[in-house]
Design a protein around this motif. Structure first.
Motif, PDB file in Angstrom:
ATOM      1  N   SER A   1      57.254  49.075  34.989  1.00  0.00           N
ATOM      2  CA  SER A   1      56.473  48.354  33.982  1.00  0.00           C
ATOM      3  C   SER A   1      56.807  48.849  32.573  1.00  0.00           C
ATOM      4  O   SER A   1      57.398  49.915  32.404  1.00  0.00           O
TER       5      SER A   1
ATOM      6  N   GLU B   1      46.193  49.980  41.996  1.00  0.00           N
ATOM      7  CA  GLU B   1      45.124  48.992  42.187  1.00  0.00           C
ATOM      8  C   GLU B   1      45.503  47.667  41.507  1.00  0.00           C
ATOM      9  O   GLU B   1      45.340  46.588  42.068  1.00  0.00           O
ATOM     10  N   PHE B   2      46.071  47.815  40.307  1.00  0.00           N
ATOM     11  CA  PHE B   2      46.445  46.601  39.585  1.00  0.00           C
ATOM     12  C   PHE B   2      47.612  45.887  40.289  1.00  0.00           C
ATOM     13  O   PHE B   2      47.634  44.662  40.385  1.00  0.00           O
TER      14      PHE B   2
ATOM     15  N   LEU C   1      48.906  50.710  32.431  1.00  0.00           N
ATOM     16  CA  LEU C   1      48.081  49.623  32.971  1.00  0.00           C
ATOM     17  C   LEU C   1      48.412  49.310  34.422  1.00  0.00           C
ATOM     18  O   LEU C   1      47.589  48.811  35.174  1.00  0.00           O
ATOM     19  N   PHE C   2      49.683  49.577  34.788  1.00  0.00           N
ATOM     20  CA  PHE C   2      50.129  49.154  36.121  1.00  0.00           C
ATOM     21  C   PHE C   2      49.830  50.215  37.175  1.00  0.00           C
ATOM     22  O   PHE C   2      50.708  50.866  37.688  1.00  0.00           O
ATOM     23  N   THR C   3      48.565  50.379  37.442  1.00  0.00           N
ATOM     24  CA  THR C   3      48.148  51.309  38.494  1.00  0.00           C
ATOM     25  C   THR C   3      48.386  50.632  39.840  1.00  0.00           C
ATOM     26  O   THR C   3      48.642  49.423  39.912  1.00  0.00           O
TER      27      THR C   3
ATOM     28  N   ILE D   1      45.369  40.479  30.931  1.00  0.00           N
ATOM     29  CA  ILE D   1      44.418  41.003  31.907  1.00  0.00           C
ATOM     30  C   ILE D   1      43.023  40.815  31.331  1.00  0.00           C
ATOM     31  O   ILE D   1      42.669  41.409  30.318  1.00  0.00           O
TER      32      ILE D   1
ATOM     33  N   GLY E   1      39.932  42.862  34.023  1.00  0.00           N
ATOM     34  CA  GLY E   1      40.586  43.409  35.223  1.00  0.00           C
ATOM     35  C   GLY E   1      41.369  42.400  36.044  1.00  0.00           C
ATOM     36  O   GLY E   1      42.080  42.764  36.975  1.00  0.00           O
ATOM     37  N   GLU E   2      41.250  41.107  35.698  1.00  0.00           N
ATOM     38  CA  GLU E   2      41.937  40.080  36.479  1.00  0.00           C
ATOM     39  C   GLU E   2      43.180  39.571  35.742  1.00  0.00           C
ATOM     40  O   GLU E   2      43.099  39.202  34.573  1.00  0.00           O
ATOM     41  N   PRO E   3      44.332  39.543  36.432  1.00  0.00           N
ATOM     42  CA  PRO E   3      45.543  39.093  35.771  1.00  0.00           C
ATOM     43  C   PRO E   3      45.623  37.573  35.639  1.00  0.00           C
ATOM     44  O   PRO E   3      45.334  36.856  36.586  1.00  0.00           O
TER      45      PRO E   3
ATOM     46  N   LYS F   1      46.426  43.766  42.887  1.00  0.00           N
ATOM     47  CA  LYS F   1      45.842  42.524  42.361  1.00  0.00           C
ATOM     48  C   LYS F   1      46.917  41.498  42.027  1.00  0.00           C
ATOM     49  O   LYS F   1      46.732  40.304  42.241  1.00  0.00           O
ATOM     50  N   ILE F   2      48.043  41.973  41.474  1.00  0.00           N
ATOM     51  CA  ILE F   2      49.023  40.945  41.115  1.00  0.00           C
ATOM     52  C   ILE F   2      49.898  40.548  42.294  1.00  0.00           C
ATOM     53  O   ILE F   2      50.659  39.596  42.201  1.00  0.00           O
TER      54      ILE F   2
END
Ligand code: AMP
Ligand code: GLY
Length: 417
Positions: A209, A240-241, A236-238, A273, A276-278, A244-245
């Motif tokens: 990222s 968890e994230f 930002l790109f954990t 984002i 929290g939602e992309p 999500k993506i």
């Protein structure tokens, strides 16, 4: 191998620099290139939209692989043209390039394939567009459909601004035919993030990222630019994230398959984002600039292998090997950028930089032993570090040694998330 890189920015200098590290490569040409690419290859005076000129050159020199940097030749269909002549080329075909070349096409693709994005409408007629404004609240976003060199997006705070943006595009034709259609969309309030991916055999393979700084002034103030600083990886790109993506990426893959795109190349997903939602803001079908300047110094794999595997539909996630280091770049810009600016000023100090600095040229020209400014974005001063602080300290302690008339740069790259 003989390689031709198309383009003239920092992205292309970084590509040439990385390609030159491949033991398989004997010669690099860059069309038209800049003052930096000439240090790793040979600049060729052919413009990026001169598809026939580029084709003629590649045939004459028996180029083994052409790598396309910017979107314009992709949208014009350079990949299809080269492939018809049996030439190997890295980049997406004309059909896939519409994902960047037409905002209407791209939004239609997102809607059809359930890819989360801002609510929108497309208009071709000014009266209809003006009537349509009632369906949106403010702020809203007005976008010219086609390629506008990054200037086709207007964020409108009120009706007056929206009316002006629509009149400029649909009536005054400030972007010519690129503004034959206009997309009006809901404003998304959130944090922006970009994810660059290779796409091979229908699979999206994310790269590491990067966090791009788009605003010209410190503290994210002032107008948008092409990007004036960047670092990789982005916090930002954990994991968890990324989970999500995952769904978003899966829906894009299904869309590419259903639309029969045969997408092979780079897909750059611009995300917002929101809580929290992309949500997908846009697609680009090429490497980003300045993202490439911070990604390629972290890439351990041979990039020529990655290009060939992408073309052959055999690229796997395991082929991409990255250094753990952080890479950060700060871009020195010309006074006035992103508005009007002057060029042609001599650049001093770039021949005595610390060894750990990787200098990419964005907009420069070399003439008789001297280097001159040739664009709004001029130089990307780049360094790797064990930590973000290391990388940032290296860059900022070296940047002071560089100067040209009117040189500006942000002082806070890597200081804000
Ligand atoms: P685009 O070329 O579509 O990425 O737009 C350029 C920039 O405009 C983006 O990087 C965002 O900063 C901003 N932008 C575009 N669309 C939206 C939106 N729907 N909501 C908020 N900002 C947006
Ligand atoms: N850095 C944004 C872009 O390349 O479009």
């Amino acid at each position: 191998m003989k390689i031709l890189v198309i383009g003239s920015g920092g992205r292309e200098h970084a590509l040439c620099w990385k390609i030159a590290q491949s033991p398989r490569v004997k010669k690099i040409y860059c069309a038209p290139g800049n003052g930096g690419t000439r240090e790793v290859g040979q600049n060729i005076d052919i413009q990026v939209d001169d598809i026939q000129g580029l084709l003629g050159f590649a045939l004459e020199k028996k180029i083994d692989l052409t790598v396309v940097g910017p979107e314009l030749p992709l949208v014009m269909g350079i990949v299809d043209t080269f492939q018809k002549k049996g030439l190997k080329i890295f980049g997406v075909n004309k059909k896939s390039a519409q994902l960047e070349g037409s905002k209407d096409f791209s939004k239609g693709f997102m809607k059809k394939h359930d890819i989360p994005t801002a609510k929108y409408e497309t208009y071709e007629n000014l009266d209809e567009a003006l009537r349509g404004l009632k369906e949106f609240s403010y702020p809203l976003v007005v976008k010219a459909d086609g390629l506008c060199a990054g200037k086709g997006v207007v964020i409108c705070q009120n009706e007056k601004e929206a009316v002006k943006a629509l009149e400029d595009i649909l009536e005054k034709k400030v972007f010519g035919d690129q503004g034959n259609k206009v997309v009006v969309e809901e404003f998304l309030d959130g944090v922006e993030a970009s994810l660059l991916c290779f796409v091979s055999n229908g699979k999206i393979i994310p790269m590491e990222s990067a966090k791009d700084y788009k605003k010209i002034y410190d503290g994210d103030k002032g107008p948008n630019t092409g990007g004036v600083g960047c670092y990789s990886p982005s916090p930002l790109f954990t994991e968890e994230f990324m989970t999500k993506i995952h769904n978003v990426l899966e829906n894009i893959e299904i869309g590419l398959l259903k639309e029969n795109m045969d997408f092979r190349g780079v897909l750059f997903i611009g995300l917002m984002i929101v809580k929290g939602e992309p949500k997908v803001l846009e697609f680009n079908v090429r490497f980003g600039d300045p993202e490439t300047e911070v990604l390629l110094p972290r890439l351990e794999s041979d990039i020529v292998d990655l290009f060939e595997k992408t073309i052959d539909n055999t690229l796997k996630e395991a082929d991409l090997k990255w250094k753990d280091h952080i890479c950060l770049t700060v871009i020195a810009t010309s006074e006035g950028y992103p508005g009007d600016y002057k060029m042609g000023f001599e650049i001093y100090g770039i021949d005595r930089l610390d060894e750990e600095i990787i200098l990419f040229h964005n907009g420069t020209k070399y003439l008789d032993g001297k280097t001159f400014t040739m664009g709004g974005r001029v130089l990307s001063i780049t360094a790797l570090g064990e930590t973000l602080d290391d990388a940032r300290d290296r860059v900022y302690s070296s940047i002071e040694g560089i100067n040209f008339r009117g040189m500006n740069f942000r002082k806070d790259i890597g200081k804000t998330k």
